[in-house]
Design a protein around this motif. Structure first.
Motif, PDB file in Angstrom:
ATOM      1  N   SER A 119       0.825  -1.209   0.000  1.00 34.58           N
ATOM      2  CA  SER A 119       0.000   0.000   0.000  1.00 34.58           C
ATOM      3  C   SER A 119       0.859   1.259   0.000  1.00 34.58           C
ATOM      4  N   THR A 120       0.243   2.357  -0.431  1.00 35.21           N
ATOM      5  CA  THR A 120       0.940   3.641  -0.427  1.00 35.21           C
ATOM      6  C   THR A 120       1.366   4.013   0.988  1.00 35.21           C
ATOM      7  N   LYS A 121       0.517   3.721   1.965  1.00 39.31           N
ATOM      8  CA  LYS A 121       0.865   4.013   3.366  1.00 39.31           C
ATOM      9  C   LYS A 121       2.096   3.213   3.795  1.00 39.31           C
ATOM     10  N   GLN A 122       2.130   1.933   3.457  1.00 35.62           N
ATOM     11  CA  GLN A 122       3.302   1.111   3.789  1.00 35.62           C
ATOM     12  C   GLN A 122       4.545   1.649   3.095  1.00 35.62           C
ATOM     13  N   LEU A 123       4.391   2.018   1.838  1.00 35.14           N
ATOM     14  CA  LEU A 123       5.519   2.504   1.056  1.00 35.14           C
ATOM     15  C   LEU A 123       6.085   3.795   1.633  1.00 35.14           C
ATOM     16  N   SER A 124       5.206   4.644   2.151  1.00 31.34           N
ATOM     17  CA  SER A 124       5.657   5.944   2.640  1.00 31.34           C
ATOM     18  C   SER A 124       6.130   5.915   4.086  1.00 31.34           C
ATOM     19  N   SER A 125       5.942   4.785   4.782  1.00 35.08           N
ATOM     20  CA  SER A 125       6.288   4.783   6.202  1.00 35.08           C
ATOM     21  C   SER A 125       7.264   3.688   6.614  1.00 35.08           C
ATOM     22  N   SER A 126       7.645   2.822   5.701  1.00 33.51           N
ATOM     23  CA  SER A 126       8.489   1.695   6.091  1.00 33.51           C
ATOM     24  C   SER A 126       9.534   1.379   5.030  1.00 33.51           C
ATOM     25  N   CYS A 127      10.792   1.505   5.418  1.00 30.46           N
ATOM     26  CA  CYS A 127      11.875   1.157   4.496  1.00 30.46           C
ATOM     27  C   CYS A 127      11.810  -0.324   4.140  1.00 30.46           C
ATOM     28  N   VAL A 128      11.432  -1.160   5.095  1.00 31.82           N
ATOM     29  CA  VAL A 128      11.306  -2.597   4.839  1.00 31.82           C
ATOM     30  C   VAL A 128      10.318  -2.838   3.707  1.00 31.82           C
ATOM     31  N   MET A 129       9.188  -2.109   3.732  1.00 31.00           N
ATOM     32  CA  MET A 129       8.178  -2.301   2.695  1.00 31.00           C
ATOM     33  C   MET A 129       8.595  -1.660   1.368  1.00 31.00           C
ATOM     34  N   GLN A 130       9.387  -0.609   1.420  1.00 36.45           N
ATOM     35  CA  GLN A 130       9.939  -0.041   0.193  1.00 36.45           C
ATOM     36  C   GLN A 130      10.824  -1.079  -0.501  1.00 36.45           C
ATOM     37  N   ILE A 131      11.664  -1.734   0.285  1.00 37.24           N
ATOM     38  CA  ILE A 131      12.538  -2.782  -0.265  1.00 37.24           C
ATOM     39  C   ILE A 131      11.688  -3.941  -0.776  1.00 37.24           C
ATOM     40  N   GLU A 132      10.684  -4.308  -0.005  1.00 37.87           N
ATOM     41  CA  GLU A 132       9.793  -5.402  -0.404  1.00 37.87           C
ATOM     42  C   GLU A 132       9.149  -5.101  -1.760  1.00 37.87           C
ATOM     43  N   ALA A 133       8.636  -3.883  -1.934  1.00 34.23           N
ATOM     44  CA  ALA A 133       8.014  -3.516  -3.205  1.00 34.23           C
ATOM     45  C   ALA A 133       9.019  -3.605  -4.345  1.00 34.23           C
ATOM     46  N   GLY A 134      10.238  -3.123  -4.103  1.00 32.09           N
ATOM     47  CA  GLY A 134      11.270  -3.177  -5.133  1.00 32.09           C
ATOM     48  C   GLY A 134      11.634  -4.597  -5.512  1.00 32.09           C
ATOM     49  N   VAL A 135      11.756  -5.465  -4.521  1.00 32.44           N
ATOM     50  CA  VAL A 135      12.108  -6.857  -4.795  1.00 32.44           C
ATOM     51  C   VAL A 135      10.952  -7.574  -5.489  1.00 32.44           C
ATOM     52  N   ARG A 136       9.716  -7.261  -5.097  1.00 33.08           N
ATOM     53  CA  ARG A 136       8.571  -7.858  -5.797  1.00 33.08           C
ATOM     54  C   ARG A 136       8.576  -7.460  -7.271  1.00 33.08           C
ATOM     55  N   HIS A 137       8.931  -6.205  -7.529  1.00 36.32           N
ATOM     56  CA  HIS A 137       9.007  -5.781  -8.924  1.00 36.32           C
ATOM     57  C   HIS A 137      10.115  -6.545  -9.660  1.00 36.32           C
ATOM     58  N   MET A 138      11.237  -6.740  -9.006  1.00 38.28           N
ATOM     59  CA  MET A 138      12.329  -7.492  -9.619  1.00 38.28           C
ATOM     60  C   MET A 138      11.915  -8.944  -9.880  1.00 38.28           C
ATOM     61  N   GLU A 139      11.170  -9.528  -8.932  1.00 43.52           N
ATOM     62  CA  GLU A 139      10.642 -10.883  -9.143  1.00 43.52           C
ATOM     63  C   GLU A 139       9.764 -10.911 -10.396  1.00 43.52           C
ATOM     64  N   ARG A 140       8.938  -9.883 -10.546  1.00 45.59           N
ATOM     65  CA  ARG A 140       8.059  -9.809 -11.709  1.00 45.59           C
ATOM     66  C   ARG A 140       8.879  -9.755 -12.997  1.00 45.59           C
ATOM     67  N   CYS A 141       9.981  -9.003 -12.962  1.00 40.88           N
ATOM     68  CA  CYS A 141      10.847  -8.915 -14.146  1.00 40.88           C
ATOM     69  C   CYS A 141      11.392 -10.287 -14.532  1.00 40.88           C
ATOM     70  N   ILE A 142      11.789 -11.075 -13.537  1.00 37.64           N
ATOM     71  CA  ILE A 142      12.296 -12.424 -13.811  1.00 37.64           C
ATOM     72  C   ILE A 142      11.172 -13.297 -14.371  1.00 37.64           C
ATOM     73  N   GLU A 143       9.993 -13.200 -13.779  1.00 42.71           N
ATOM     74  CA  GLU A 143       8.841 -13.975 -14.262  1.00 42.71           C
ATOM     75  C   GLU A 143       8.507 -13.633 -15.707  1.00 42.71           C
ATOM     76  N   LEU A 144       8.728 -12.370 -16.084  1.00 45.71           N
ATOM     77  CA  LEU A 144       8.417 -11.927 -17.437  1.00 45.71           C
ATOM     78  C   LEU A 144       9.505 -12.293 -18.445  1.00 45.71           C
ATOM     79  N   GLY A 145      10.599 -12.873 -17.942  1.00 48.42           N
ATOM     80  CA  GLY A 145      11.613 -13.380 -18.862  1.00 48.42           C
ATOM     81  C   GLY A 145      12.945 -12.677 -18.881  1.00 48.42           C
ATOM     82  N   ALA A 146      13.203 -11.750 -17.960  1.00 52.81           N
ATOM     83  CA  ALA A 146      14.532 -11.128 -17.913  1.00 52.81           C
ATOM     84  C   ALA A 146      15.570 -12.202 -17.613  1.00 52.81           C
ATOM     85  N   LYS A 147      16.556 -12.313 -18.487  1.00 54.57           N
ATOM     86  CA  LYS A 147      17.566 -13.369 -18.342  1.00 54.57           C
ATOM     87  C   LYS A 147      18.975 -12.832 -18.171  1.00 54.57           C
TER      88      LYS A 147
END
Length: 196
Positions: A119-147
């Protein structure tokens, strides 16, 4: 420990997951970076309450999450992206765009974070969740075929699918970003984090 010198040195406080079209595109932000807009990035984040992680802690958490979720081979590319995006700082707020302002060590847009379950609230208040969002996006990139690290960086900066054709200026920016990510030097103190 102010973040202003770091921000001034960072070449890319970027868009994280969306390629901009028309007048509001990555090429324009790259030009603003070169002109030094990073010096004016809002660093007075009064709304932040859990952002006291050191740069080493941020790098450690990124390395740990990436290694456990997408594999050791992606730790170095992820750390290079975090280096150019924020210098491993939580208190980084990107420039205003029509899509919002990217947030945190991996510069994730609130709308992108929401689509990844942070959530936007999590993103704006927690570095842990900022990192989590970034890593989830990176996971998505791998799922989409980044090699390769270049595809990984491309997906991070211009969204998915990373093969998407962009405007000339946006494509030029994407290629510059990929080069920056590939050539980024990870600080020596990060080296010990790779296999934690």
């Amino acid at each position: 420990q102010t973040i202003i010198p770091t921000l001034a040195a960072v070449l890319c406080a970027t868009i994280a997951t969306k390629a901009f079209e028309g007048d509001d595109n990555p090429a324009i932000y790259f030009q603003r970076d070169k002109a030094g807009w990073g010096k004016n990035v809002d660093s007075n984040l009064d709304w932040v309450d859990t952002m006291s992680k050191s740069r080493q802690q941020v790098a450690q958490e990124i390395a740990s999450k990436v290694r456990s979720r997408i594999g050791q081979e992606w730790v170095e590319p992820a750390l290079k992206i975090a280096k150019i995006e924020s210098g491993y700082n939580c208190n980084v707020l990107g420039p205003k765009t029509k899509h919002g302002r990217a947030v945190g060590p991996l510069q994730v847009l609130p709308s992108s974070a929401e689509s990844l379950g942070v959530s936007t609230k999590q993103l704006s208040s927690s570095c842990v969740m900022q990192i989590e969002a970034g890593v989830r996006h990176m996971e998505r990139c791998i799922e989409l075929g980044a090699k390769t690290p270049a595809q990984f960086a491309s997906c991070h900066v211009s969204g998915s699918p990373f093969q998407k054709r962009l405007t000339k200026k946006a494509e030029r920016y994407r290629q510059q970003y990929i080069k920056l990510a590939q050539n980024a030097k990870i600080p020596s103190w990060v080296g010990g984090l790779y296999y934690w």
